[in-house]
Structures are given as structure tokens and as C-alpha cells.
Design a protein around this motif. Structure first.
Motif, PDB file in Angstrom:
ATOM      1  N   TRP A 277     -44.897 -22.703 -11.514  1.00 22.81           N
ATOM      2  CA  TRP A 277     -46.321 -22.476 -11.781  1.00 22.81           C
ATOM      3  C   TRP A 277     -46.790 -21.265 -10.993  1.00 22.81           C
ATOM      4  O   TRP A 277     -46.125 -20.874 -10.014  1.00 22.81           O
ATOM      5  CB  TRP A 277     -47.112 -23.747 -11.422  1.00 22.81           C
TER       6      TRP A 277
ATOM      7  N   ASN B 108     -48.019 -20.760 -14.972  1.00 23.80           N
ATOM      8  CA  ASN B 108     -47.281 -20.363 -16.172  1.00 23.80           C
ATOM      9  C   ASN B 108     -48.279 -20.300 -17.333  1.00 23.80           C
ATOM     10  O   ASN B 108     -48.740 -21.345 -17.795  1.00 23.80           O
ATOM     11  CB  ASN B 108     -46.185 -21.383 -16.473  1.00 23.80           C
ATOM     12  N   PRO B 109     -48.685 -19.105 -17.736  1.00 25.60           N
ATOM     13  CA  PRO B 109     -48.137 -17.785 -17.424  1.00 25.60           C
ATOM     14  C   PRO B 109     -48.446 -17.346 -15.987  1.00 25.60           C
ATOM     15  O   PRO B 109     -49.455 -17.726 -15.419  1.00 25.60           O
ATOM     16  CB  PRO B 109     -48.824 -16.853 -18.430  1.00 25.60           C
ATOM     17  N   ALA B 110     -47.542 -16.529 -15.451  1.00 23.76           N
ATOM     18  CA  ALA B 110     -47.711 -15.971 -14.112  1.00 23.76           C
ATOM     19  C   ALA B 110     -48.245 -14.551 -14.218  1.00 23.76           C
ATOM     20  O   ALA B 110     -48.041 -13.874 -15.221  1.00 23.76           O
ATOM     21  CB  ALA B 110     -46.381 -15.980 -13.380  1.00 23.76           C
TER      22      ALA B 110
ATOM     23  N   PHE C 113     -40.525 -19.226 -18.267  1.00 22.63           N
ATOM     24  CA  PHE C 113     -41.945 -19.023 -17.982  1.00 22.63           C
ATOM     25  C   PHE C 113     -42.356 -17.676 -18.547  1.00 22.63           C
ATOM     26  O   PHE C 113     -41.511 -16.864 -18.948  1.00 22.63           O
ATOM     27  CB  PHE C 113     -42.230 -19.116 -16.481  1.00 22.63           C
TER      28      PHE C 113
ATOM     29  N   VAL D  53     -44.894 -16.163  -8.962  1.00 19.18           N
ATOM     30  CA  VAL D  53     -44.578 -17.467  -9.532  1.00 19.18           C
ATOM     31  C   VAL D  53     -44.072 -18.354  -8.401  1.00 19.18           C
ATOM     32  O   VAL D  53     -43.314 -17.916  -7.535  1.00 19.18           O
ATOM     33  CB  VAL D  53     -43.536 -17.357 -10.664  1.00 19.18           C
TER      34      VAL D  53
END
Length: 731
Positions: free
Chosen positions: A660, A662-664, A727, A668
């Protein structure tokens, strides 16, 4: 060039042509990355083999550097008992001759890009760019002579070149050699001689019964030897600098002589089909030894540190053989000597490779390679592969179609006893394309159109003739789902609607073929096709990849992303229905399933970007056949691992991880639940969609601000096990 069977034949059918973006990301990234701690980070990794299928044109022993071999797949150098590629800097792979000058400089004559010079690490072009050169020689003064398809040229400085006439006769020079006082040329119209180091030439073939000269060698004191193709005599000798020739062929005469060598001890060696003939008395008597199951096209001597001579033989399609001084027997010297891969066919338990030296297969993912029918192998230049409806392997060669007697669906002992049989056509045509239709008919492309063979064994000829009156040389053929035919020629492509396709053997059929086009392209040359249901992709030379879903009636560009200079040689679908293309000179591309653009997928190929074939199996393993680097593989699965017990599986299971945000955007985070090996080192890696590792760390927070937007795979290695998550990076 070729046509691939539908993906459903040897691989699981895709659920859809293009999955949804996130689903596609998971599928593609799962394909790209093996779940193994030692998995490759480049998409491709070199495969060890197959060896032994190379055609060797020439060999020389360079003082201080070792033996170099010129092949149709580039130049190799012997390092110990193994060959290593030495083609860096060459812009063409077909090398016809090597020559060491008096000052030790090594030169190479290439077929299509002139003369190159070796600097100890790489090749640089010396002269005659884009010329088809076949042989090099150096006159006593240092003048350089070269044989080309358009005649003989000479130069005193390597920069200014002059053409020479062969006594006014139209002849194609094959080899030039230098004697003590004259230089000589072997041509298809006899031997020619020059007394002024190549400026002028005289016909010098008196006494010969046949003028098709294929080999030439100059000995001491004005002795010259010539080998010819067929006729009443195949080896000649002249003791007077080619004033008059005398037949000196052995009692068991070769059908033709393709190579000659006079070694430092004055012994004469002549190479023909399977044998090398040796004379210790200037050709008066000969002894013969069987060397290889094919033609001996090159002879050379290798000198040891103690000055001892070892004889080397280069063959057509069987690599290099070496005469052992201790046992006086010929032994193969193949390790590392790749042959250009013409085609690949991946079956459930086998990967099959077509080379100019025949067909090889592996049942252990490239760890070892074998020939089918090793006692009587197929040694013919093989261009394309297919499987008939009975599961038997078909090989399209320069001499017709050959079929293996046993099915190859599964690796078994029967393969070792299988034999090859010729199935025609009777004239032994060079096969440009090969495929099998759903009704069992075998279809081929040849120099004047297409032919098909019914299961009963009879062939029907279907010529294709354009409006210009010329017959079309067909290099790709496809049988569409609706029954229509598509045939790709050198400059254009043709379609025959299903109702016009004959349904039985008819001897010869004049069919109403029509030219195919798009709104932007009035014609295009299809070189390869891949079929997935009613969806057909066609690769072209410099016109990209085209797509049809209506049996070839209409065509459109499959996707953007190519530059327009890609020479597309092959197309294959992976197990999820995503296409990959192999190009000659530009490497490999894949169609990004989220952006629907072609993107490069060549990491790991290095400089081996001339790729002729690509194939996938149902497990996701990928294979790529190159011209000068042999085979490359992307292996998702492994072989030879016994099934583990439940406890063992539990012990090896990877750590539970979460990723997480996510999305970064800028970073991340990775949450790791301790795995089965407490205290073990943790390695976190991030890969992009092409298989390139773009980040690695031992920390649980990894910066991502430097990464482009897209889908990535995060892999955590811990205590000998791995876990992965996908991700997205957004900006």
C-alpha cells in the motif's frame, strides 16, 4: 516465412483477446516472472544449445588469438575446447571467408556488407559496404584482392578499389588465392590467372573437362590444385602455375570437391561429401577418412604451442570436426557453436528447433539437445516446422517436406527409433511456408505459388501470378477459420475466398487469387501469420503488424508503437492471448494489454536482436530463436523437480505480504508477515512489465517517484522462498 497453428492446439485458449487492465496486469506479470528466488530479472536468458547445426564457410588460426570460424550465423572463436561468439560489430551474420594478412590483421568477407577488420575485440567495416563478398587474398606486394558476386576487385590501400575483367568472360568468382608469382581465381567458368596481382586476368583452365570450379589452393613451386563439381574428374593439379591441368582424383572419387588445403608440411587435403581425402605426394595417391554425415566445406590447420598441427573440418550443417592427433580419428568440436534458428515449435513436452543443419529437440527445457533419428538424422537446411493431424512432425526444407514416422506429442522412447521420410513434392522444392489445415491437408508455399497434399499423399499445384505476369514466391501461408487462404509473397500478399479453395486433389488448379490491401497500403508483404480463432495477425517487412477478423477480407493495423522499420519475422500468442513479435534487427516486442501499444521485450538478448522465431507453451515458457546467439528462453516453470509433500510445501511457502498505497505515487509500503525462516534476510525487488528490475531494497518502504506510471510487480524473497504482488504507480 511461416504460419503458426492456432493457440488452442498446444496452449490453453485465452478467456478473451484482451483482458481488463488490472486483470491483464496480473496475468502478464505472472507470466513474466517465475516464482523462484533465483529467477532471471531479464526477460530472456541464453539457452545452452543446440549445437552442431552450423554451416562453416572458413576457418583460420590467428597467431596469439586462436582459431576463428566463419559461419552463416556470424564468427566464432575457439577458446579452449569451446567456441565463443566473436561477431561484435558485424552488421550481417553471413560470413563467407577469413584471411590473415602478412602483418597479422584478420579480415572477414561478408555476404552483403563488404569487408570487415578485427581489432582484437570487435569488427569494423573496412570497405565495400553492401557488397556480396565471397573470398579474400593478398598478393606478394600486399595488394588485397576480393571476389564478389559482380567480379574481382583489388586495392593497394584498402580504400580505393578497382574492378578487373576476367578475360572478357562473364563468370562468377568463388575464390581467390595467391601463389608465389601469380594469383588465381576459381569461378563457375573455370580457373583464371593474373600475373600483375589482379589487374588483368587470363583464362587458365586448359586440360580440365569441367569448368565449374568450387575449390582452389596454391602450393609451393607453382603447384596449384583445383576441385570441381561433378564431371569426369573432380580434382586437378597443375605443376606450372595453371598452364595445364592433370586429373589426380582418388580411386574412390568424390562427387564434388568443396574445399582444398595445402598445409605447412606440404600435405594436400580435399573435402567432399562426408570424406576428407589426404595426399602425401602432391596428389599422386590419396587416403580417405569419413569425417561427418554431410559436406566438408572448409579445411584449416590449428597449431599448438609445440608447433603440432591439428586438422579442422568445417561442414555444411554439422559444425566443426577435429582430427585427434592421438587417435587419428575425427571428433566433433561443437560446444558453443550456434546455428541460426529458422523456426521453433513448442509441444507439450518438447521444444523443437529448425536449423540450417536439420532439426533438434529438447525435453528438459534446453539442458540437453538431440536430433530425431540420430542414426539417420535429417541434415537438410530446415526452414519451417508443423505437426500433421496424426501428431507427426513435418519439416519444410530446401529439398521438400519431410515427415517423422512417430508422433511427437509426448517425449518417449519411440522418438529415438523414429525415421524421416520425404513426402514431396516430387521435385524437391525449397519450402518457403508450411502449415496444416483443419482437414489434414498439408499446405506449402514455394517459388511459384502454393501446393497442398491430401491425406492420400497426392499434391495439387496452385500457382499465383500477379498482374505483372510474374509468379509469386510464397513465404507465408495461412488457412483461415472460415476456410479462405492467405498467401504472403516477397512484395505483396494474396487471398483466395473459401468457396474457391479446392476440396480434393486435382493435379493443378488455376484459382482466382486477389491482392489484399488496406486503406493506407495498396499492397503489403506478409512474412508470418499467427491464428487465434477468427483473429489473425500478420507480420510484414516495414509495414508493421496487421490484423483481420473476417478471414482476410479486410485488414487494419493491429496496434501503434512500432517505428516502421521493423522486419517482422514471427508472431506468437502467450497463454493469455497476448501477442509477441520477433523482428530481424529490432528484437522482440509485446503488445501491452492495457495501453494496446507495442513495447520492447528484448531484455537479456544483448546484441542478438536478429530474431527469426518465437514460441510459447501452455505453461507460459517462451522461446526465441536468433541468428547469431542461438536460443533464448523465458522459463516460468522448471523440470525434474519431484512433487513435494504437504509439509514440505508449507515449509517453502513464501511470506504473506501486503502492498500500500495502491496505486502508489512517491513510495510504496510493504507489510511482511514472518515466513518459515525467522531471522532470514529479506530482499524486496520491483520489476516493470518487460521484466526489467527497476528497484530493490531491504527496507519496507521503497521510493517510487522515479518510476513511470504503469503496472509493476513486487517480489519479496525470504529464506529461500518468494511471494509476489502487483501494484500500480500513478502520477
Amino acid at each position: 516465412m511461416k504460419h503458426h497453428v492456432p493457440i488452442s492446439r498446444y496452449a490453453s485458449s485465452p478467456q478473451a483477446a484482451f483482458p481488463s487492465a488490472l486483470g491483464a496486469a496480473c496475468l502478464v506479470l505472472a507470466l513474466l516472472f517465475p516464482m523462484d528466488a533465483a529467477a532471471q530479472t531479464d526477460f530472456w536468458a541464453a539457452v545452452d544449445g543446440p549445437y552442431g547445426g552450423a554451416t562453416v564457410r572458413d576457418m583460420v588460426d590467428v597467431p596469439g588469438e586462436g582459431v576463428f570460424a566463419a559461419t552463416t550465423g556470424g564468427i566464432f572463436r575457439a577458446v579452449g575446447a569451446r567456441w565463443e561468439e566473436a561477431s561484435t560489430g558485424l552488421l550481417t551474420s553471413d560470413v563467407r571467408d577469413l584471411h590473415v594478412r602478412a602483418d597479422g590483421t584478420l579480415l572477414a568477407a561478408t555476404h552483403g556488407d563488404g569487408i570487415y577488420q578485427w581489432n582484437g575485440e570487435a569488427w569494423g567495416r573496412l570497405a565495400l559496404a553492401a557488397q556480396f563478398t565471397t573470398s579474400l587474398a593478398e598478393a606478394p606486394s600486399g595488394r588485397l584482392l576480393v571476389a564478389t558476386l559482380s567480379g574481382i576487385r583489388y586495392s593497394d590501400d584498402g580504400q580505393a578499389w578497382f574492378a578487373a575483367s576476367l578475360d572478357g568472360i562473364q563468370a562468377t568468382p568463388r575464390r581467390v588465392v595467391s601463389g608465389d608469382t601469380f594469383v588465381f581465381a576459381a569461378t563457375n567458368a573455370g580457373v583464371f590467372r593474373s600475373a600483375d596481382e589482379g589487374a588483368t586476368w587470363d583464362f587458365a583452365s586448359f586440360g580440365m573437362a569441367t569448368f565449374d570450379v568450387t575449390a582452389l589452393a596454391a602450393g609451393p613451386a607453382g603447384i596449384v590444385y583445383a576441385g570441381v563439381d561433378g564431371g569426369a574428374c573432380t580434382i586437378y593439379r597443375s605443376r606450372g602455375n595453371a598452364n595445364l591441368w592433370t586429373c589426380i582424383e582418388p580411386v574412390t572419387a568424390p562427387v564434388s570437391v568443396t574445399s582444398l588445403l595445402v598445409d605447412a608440411s606440404g600435405r594436400v587435403h580435399a573435402g567432399g561429401f562426408r570424406h576428407v581425402f589426404t595426399s602425401l605426394d602432391e596428389g599422386d595417391t590419396w587416403s580417405a577418412r569419413v569425417v561427418a554425415p554431410t559436406t566438408i566445406g572448409a579445411l584449416a590447420t590449428q597449431y599448438g604451442e609445440d608447433g603440432a598441427e591439428t586438422l579442422l573440418a568445417g561442414t555444411t550443417g554439422a559444425g566443426v570436426y577435429k582430427l585427434s592427433p592421438s587417435t587419428a580419428t575425427w571428433q566433433p568440436s561443437q560446444d558453443g557453436l550456434f546455428a541460426p534458428i529458422r523456426d521453433l515449435l513448442v509441444l507439450p513436452s518438447l521444444a523443437v528447433a529448425a536449423t540450417e543443419g536439420g532439426v533438434f529437440y529438447t525435453s528438459d527445457q534446453g539442458r540437453s539437445w538431440q536430433r530425431f533419428s540420430p542414426e539417420s538424422p535429417l541434415l537438410i537446411d530446415t526452414r519451417t516446422l508443423a505437426v500433421d493431424t496424426d501428431g507427426r512432425l513435418l519439416a519444410g526444407t530446401v529439398s521438400g517436406v519431410w515427415r517423422l514416422s512417430e508422433p511427437v506429442e509426448n517425449a518417449s522412447a519411440e522418438l529415438f527409433s523414429a525415421t524421416w521420410e520425404s513426402v514431396g513434392p516430387a521435385s524437391g522444392l525449397r519450402i518457403g511456408a508450411l502449415t496444416v489445415g483443419p482437414d489434414g491437408r498439408i499446405w506449402i508455399g514455394y517459388h511459384s505459388g502454393v501446393q497442398y497434399m491430401t491425406p492420400g499423399g497426392s499434391w495439387t499445384v496452385m500457382p499465383i501470378q500477379g498482374d505483372d505476369g510474374a509468379f509469386r514466391d510464397i513465404g507465408a501461408i495461412g488457412v483461415m477459420e472460415n476456410g479462405s487462404l492467405i498467401a504472403g509473397a516477397a512484395w505483396d500478399s494474396w487471398r483466395l475466398p473459401a468457396p474457391q479453395v479446392p476440396s480434393s486433389s486435382q493435379g493443378a488448379v488455376v484459382a482466382p487469387w486477389s491482392l489484399v490491401s488496406t486503406s493506407e497500403l495498396p499492397w503489403f508483404d506478409i512474412q508470418t501469420m499467427a491464428v487465434d480463432g477468427n483473429r489473425v495477425l500478420a507480420g510484414t517487412r516495414f509495414s508493421g503488424v496487421l490484423e483481420t477478423t473476417d478471414g482476410g477480407a479486410t485488414w487494419r493495423q493491429a496496434a501503434p508503437g512500432l517505428g516502421g522499420q521493423e522486419d517482422v519475422q514471427d508472431i506468437a500468442f502467450d497463454r493469455f492471448g497476448n501477442p509477441f513479435i520477433a523482428t530481424f534487427g529490432s528484437g522482440i516486442f509485446q503488445l501491452n494489454p492495457f495501453t494496446r501499444r507495442w513495447i520492447p521485450a528484448s531484455t537479456g538478448l544483448g546484441s542478438h536482436l536478429r530474431v527469426r522465431s518465437i514460441a510459447f507453451d501452455s505453461a507460459g515458457n517462451a522461446w526465441a530463436g536468433t541468428v547469431s546467439g542461438g536460443l533464448f528462453a523465458h522459463l516460468v516453470t522448471s523440470v525434474g523437480v519431484e512433487e513435494e509433500s504437504g509439509a514440505e510445501n508449507a515449509r517453502r511457502a513464501g511470506p504473506a505480504i501486503d502492498v500500500w498505497p495502491n496505486p502508489a505515487r512517491n513510495y510504496v509500503n510493504v507489510s511482511i508477515t514472518a515466513g518459515p525462516t525467522p531471522g532470514a534476510e529479506v530482499l524486496i525487488e520491483i520489476f516493470d512489465v518487460t521484466g526489467r528490475r527497476v528497484a530493490s531494497a531491504a527496507d519496507v518502504q521503497i521510493p517510487t517517484s522515479h518510476l513511470a506510471p504503469g503496472i509493476y510487480l513486487l517480489r519479496v524473497s525470504h529464506g529461500g522462498s518468494t511471494s509476489t504482488r502487483t501494484f500500480m504507480v500513478a502520477k
